[in-house]
Enzyme design. Structure first.
Site, mmCIF file in Angstrom:
data_model
loop_
_atom_site.group_PDB
_atom_site.id
_atom_site.type_symbol
_atom_site.label_atom_id
_atom_site.label_comp_id
_atom_site.label_asym_id
_atom_site.label_seq_id
_atom_site.Cartn_x
_atom_site.Cartn_y
_atom_site.Cartn_z
ATOM 1 N N CYS A 189 40.160 44.493 52.412
ATOM 2 C CA CYS A 189 40.683 44.128 53.728
ATOM 3 C C CYS A 189 41.528 45.280 54.281
ATOM 4 C CB CYS A 189 41.546 42.880 53.722
ATOM 5 S SG CYS A 189 40.800 41.463 52.948
ATOM 6 N N ARG A 242 37.142 49.282 53.789
ATOM 7 C CA ARG A 242 37.910 48.475 52.832
ATOM 8 C C ARG A 242 37.516 47.001 52.855
ATOM 9 N NH1 ARG A 242 42.977 51.328 51.393
ATOM 10 N NH2 ARG A 242 43.523 49.382 50.407
ATOM 11 N N TRP A 268 37.616 41.081 53.868
ATOM 12 C CA TRP A 268 36.690 40.956 52.740
ATOM 13 C C TRP A 268 37.009 39.594 52.143
ATOM 14 C CZ3 TRP A 268 36.800 40.392 47.390
ATOM 15 C CH2 TRP A 268 35.655 40.790 46.700
ATOM 16 N N ASN A 310 46.401 40.827 53.437
ATOM 17 C CA ASN A 310 45.513 41.306 52.371
ATOM 18 C C ASN A 310 46.050 40.766 51.058
ATOM 19 O OD1 ASN A 310 44.312 42.872 54.290
ATOM 20 N ND2 ASN A 310 45.065 44.831 53.513
ATOM 21 N N GLY A 311 45.158 40.412 50.132
ATOM 22 C CA GLY A 311 45.613 39.908 48.838
ATOM 23 C C GLY A 311 45.233 38.445 48.669
ATOM 24 N N GLU A 356 27.036 56.008 35.118
ATOM 25 C CA GLU A 356 27.430 56.281 36.493
ATOM 26 C C GLU A 356 26.195 56.343 37.406
ATOM 27 O OE1 GLU A 356 29.871 56.044 38.250
ATOM 28 O OE2 GLU A 356 29.632 57.372 39.969
ATOM 29 N N LYS A 376 25.704 53.928 40.615
ATOM 30 C CA LYS A 376 25.487 54.404 41.990
ATOM 31 C C LYS A 376 24.247 53.747 42.575
ATOM 32 C CE LYS A 376 28.499 55.706 42.862
ATOM 33 N NZ LYS A 376 29.626 55.932 42.046
ATOM 34 N N GLU A 392 24.796 49.900 43.285
ATOM 35 C CA GLU A 392 25.745 49.482 44.315
ATOM 36 C C GLU A 392 25.293 49.822 45.728
ATOM 37 O OE1 GLU A 392 29.830 50.982 44.171
ATOM 38 O OE2 GLU A 392 29.126 52.840 43.310
ATOM 39 N N HIS A 397 16.729 49.061 19.890
ATOM 40 C CA HIS A 397 17.381 47.875 19.331
ATOM 41 C C HIS A 397 17.324 46.686 20.292
ATOM 42 C CE1 HIS A 397 18.770 50.091 15.876
ATOM 43 N NE2 HIS A 397 19.187 51.055 16.683
ATOM 44 N N LYS A 432 36.085 49.166 49.325
ATOM 45 C CA LYS A 432 36.471 50.444 48.717
ATOM 46 C C LYS A 432 37.592 50.285 47.694
ATOM 47 C CE LYS A 432 36.373 54.914 48.254
ATOM 48 N NZ LYS A 432 35.299 55.432 47.382
HETATM 49 C C1 AGP Z 1 32.528 53.323 42.622
HETATM 50 O O1 AGP Z 1 31.356 53.751 43.201
HETATM 51 C C2 AGP Z 1 32.901 51.962 42.873
HETATM 52 N N1 AGP Z 1 32.885 51.610 44.240
HETATM 53 C C3 AGP Z 1 34.033 51.362 42.056
HETATM 54 O O2 AGP Z 1 33.509 51.160 40.788
HETATM 55 C C4 AGP Z 1 35.379 52.140 41.935
HETATM 56 O O3 AGP Z 1 35.189 53.325 41.222
HETATM 57 C C5 AGP Z 1 36.403 51.234 41.247
HETATM 58 O O4 AGP Z 1 36.590 50.075 42.014
HETATM 59 C C6 AGP Z 1 37.725 51.909 40.984
HETATM 60 O O5 AGP Z 1 38.351 52.339 42.152
HETATM 61 P P1 AGP Z 1 39.595 53.304 42.096
HETATM 62 O O6 AGP Z 1 39.124 54.611 41.541
HETATM 63 O O7 AGP Z 1 40.047 53.425 43.524
HETATM 64 O O8 AGP Z 1 40.614 52.677 41.215
#
Ligand code: AGP
Length: 606
Positions: free
Chosen positions: A2, A27, A72, A98-99, A481, A485, A488, A504, A601
């Site tokens: 948010c 965000r 969000w 927010n929260g 990673e 990517k 997501e 396994h 984000k």
């Molecule tokens: C990364 O592509 C993600 N969107 C997510 O995993 C992110 O890395 C994670 O939420 C941690 O965020 P931060 O580095 O701001 O703590």
């Protein structure tokens, strides 16, 4: 998650709020709303994006005081009604939040028993009704907010206005960031400096438990017990241009392409060619202390955690200190044993991720020594830790992390070099790593030069519903990673496994419908990795290999060959083609690359 923006001053608030919300949309982006005060409160809010909100805000939406929000969803589905701001029944008080308010159910039941009728399903609306009840008892707005927050359990960043006090905004923070922006006879507040830099670079970060009253001619801050607090403004390094797409189609492509410069900035002034060491003054630790640690424990979430796995490997290899990484969210809930001989490292791009912050607070409470590897200067985690390394990667706007991931990995290489050279890492090995680090930006340029070919490969593989990513030892976090990517931003299901684990269990999934991206660096495990490729191909699985040379036999359908660095640093380079692959797959599938569904984000809730 948010976004919040607030304005008080001589200009019309609405255009400033809308512009700020646009910059915060990364965000949270399922609904948005604004309220301005002008002989009563005027509200517009919609399910959808900030652009949809802008369409319903009339030109004559006048008023020099206002607050805005991009949401969000946590409590209640995304809808016009659940969008913020939320108003009290008499439409005197408006709140954006927010929260998460954990005791919202209980507070709501009490208010309903007193006859309050709720308009939305949100937790936030209780705040509007409680603050309205307090101002009705002749409290000032700041007192009404302060007293209301005493009854709240949970996290919040809030901004509140009162139709009967058209010259002030009250903001408060607990676990969800609020930054004040100081202008010329005008004041701003936001949940992220991104919304402020177009108007001012003088900012003040609120601490948890702090509140502030903003008026056009200044502000004052105070604690939850009403004591005034003293704040020193900071100057933000970045201007509005750093938050633009800079001519790229997406922020993500811009951020991938920036990596030669961003990692140069991470290394800048920190490499010493004379003694082949890294200077990390921000750690606030002398050599004797640095030598004393017997373990390193790394915590972070999502991609930050995967970069922590790369970091753990670098530290074990270069400093020979047992190291491991763990998701911060798991760590904080398992009542961890906190050991005085362990160096704890918290990683966060945003510096606001709630689980990572809570883990740091748990560590500090138990006397642990915690350093941070953080991008956002002055963020909550940066302020909480005992010292650390700033990435200086610049603002990362796209939800998927790319440049912060590689800069974090570089920061770990610096930390490993630093820890290694106060122990047994030889000057020759130190020099090898320093030279390797210096080569990285140029080698990334070379990989970026393969963008078109990687786009072709992404188009070829993207239609598959599922993909496997495999890597061994140094290649495994890279595979994780890469899968992260892809899933997501393209929504293609992707699983990452250590190559050694394939037989396994997951080998059963391999077949013509499940291609594998294999991370195959030219290291001591090359033969073992090539054997794995043979096993996949024998089951009819297609293989896209990312490595340093074409395999001799026909073990892969496609190969992306990248430049070789030192084996310890190769994971950083191996990540780049996977970022481009995910980006181009998402574009080929027509996804909203920078704002993937269901994500935000910064995850500032549990
Ligand atoms: C990364 O592509 C993600 N969107 C997510 O995993 C992110 O890395 C994670 O939420 C941690 O965020 P931060 O580095 O701001 O703590």
């Amino acid at each position: 998650m948010c976004g919040i923006v607030a304005y008080v001053g001589p200009k019309d608030a609405a255009p400033i709020l809308l512009e700020g919300l646009q910059r915060l949309e990364y965000r949270g982006y399922d609904s948005a709303g604004v309220v301005v005060s002008n002989k009563g409160l005027k509200v517009r809010k919609v399910k959808g994006r900030v652009a949809d909100l802008a369409k319903v805000v009339p030109v004559r939406f006048k008023g020099g005081l206002g607050i805005g929000h991009t949401r969000w969803a946590t409590h209640g589905v995304p809808s016009d009604v659940n969008a913020h701001p939320h108003l009290s029944a008499d439409e005197r008080i408006a709140v954006v939040h927010n929260g998460i308010i954990e005791n919202a159910g209980e507070l709501r039941a009490k208010l309903e028993a007193d006859g309050v009728v709720f308009a939305s399903e949100t937790d936030t609306e209780v705040l509007a009704h409680l603050i309205a009840a307090a101002v009705d008892e002749n409290e000032s707005l700041e007192e009404a907010v302060r007293k209301t927050l005493k009854s709240i359990v949970g996290t919040y960043g809030i901004a509140v206005i009162d139709a009967e006090r058209p010259g002030e905004v009250v903001v408060a923070r607990n676990g969800s960031p609020i930054v004040l922006g100081i202008g010329e006879k005008e004041m701003f507040a936001a949940s992220d400096v991104a919304a402020l830099v177009r108007y001012t670079r003088q900012v003040v970060h609120l601490e948890d438990g702090e509140l502030a009253v903003l008026k056009a001619d200044g502000f004052h801050t105070f604690a939850s017990d009403a004591r005034e607090t003293a704040k020193e403004p900071l100057t933000v390094d970045w201007d509005a241009g750093h938050y633009d797409t800079g001519g790229y189609e997406h922020y993500l492509l811009k951020e991938i392409s920036e990596q030669p410069e961003t990692m140069t900035r991470t290394m800048s002034g920190r490499l010493d060619e004379r003694f082949h060491v890294a200077h990390l003054g921000g750690l606030n630790m002398d050599a004797r202390e640095t030598r004393g640690f017997r373990r390193v424990k790394i915590i972070g979430c999502g991609s930050a955690y995967y970069s922590g796995q790369i970091g753990a490997q670098l530290i074990e290899e270069l400093a020979r200190i047992p190291s491991d990484a763990e998701p911060a969210s798991e760590f904080r809930y398992r009542n961890p044993v906190v050991d005085p001989d362990t160096l704890y490292v918290a990683i966060s791009q945003s510096g606001e991720t709630y689980d990572t912050l809570a883990a740091v607070q748990e560590l500090k409470r138990k006397g642990g020594r915690v350093i941070g590897i953080v991008n956002a200067v002055g963020s909550a985690i940066a302020r909480e830790v005992d010292g650390g390394i700033y990435l200086h990667a610049g603002p990362e706007v796209s939800v998927a992390s790319t440049k912060a991931f590689t800069s974090t990995s570089v920061a770990f290489a610096l930390l490993a070099l630093h820890l290694g050279r106060v122990r047994d890492l030889s000057p020759a090995d130190g020099r090898r790593i320093v030279e390797g680090l210096r080569k990285l930006p140029g080698q990334i340029e070379q990989i970026l030069g393969q963008g078109e070919r990687i786009a072709e490969l992404a188009k070829k593989y993207a239609p598959h519903p599922s993909m496997m990513f495999v890597g061994r030892v140094r290649g495994y976090p890279v595979a994780r990673e890469g899968a992260q990517k892809l899933k997501e931003i393209s929504y293609v299901h992707a699983e990452a496994y250590p190559a050694s684990e394939l037989k396994h269990g997951p080998l059963a999934l391999i077949g013509p419908d499940m291609p594998t991206v294999a991370i195959v660096p030219d290291d001591e495990l090359l033969d073992k990795n090539l054997t794995t490729l043979g096993e996949i191909r024998a089951r009819g699985g297609q293989v896209l290999m990312v490595g340093h040379r074409e395999p001799d036999a026909k073990l892969a359908d496609d190969v992306i060959v990248i430049p070789k660095n030192e084996i310890e640093l190769d994971p950083i380079l191996l990540t780049i083609p996977l970022q481009l692959f995910a980006y181009h797959a998402a574009v080929a599938l027509g996804r909203d690359v920078d704002k993937p569904r269901n994500l935000a984000k910064s995850v500032t809730v549990e």
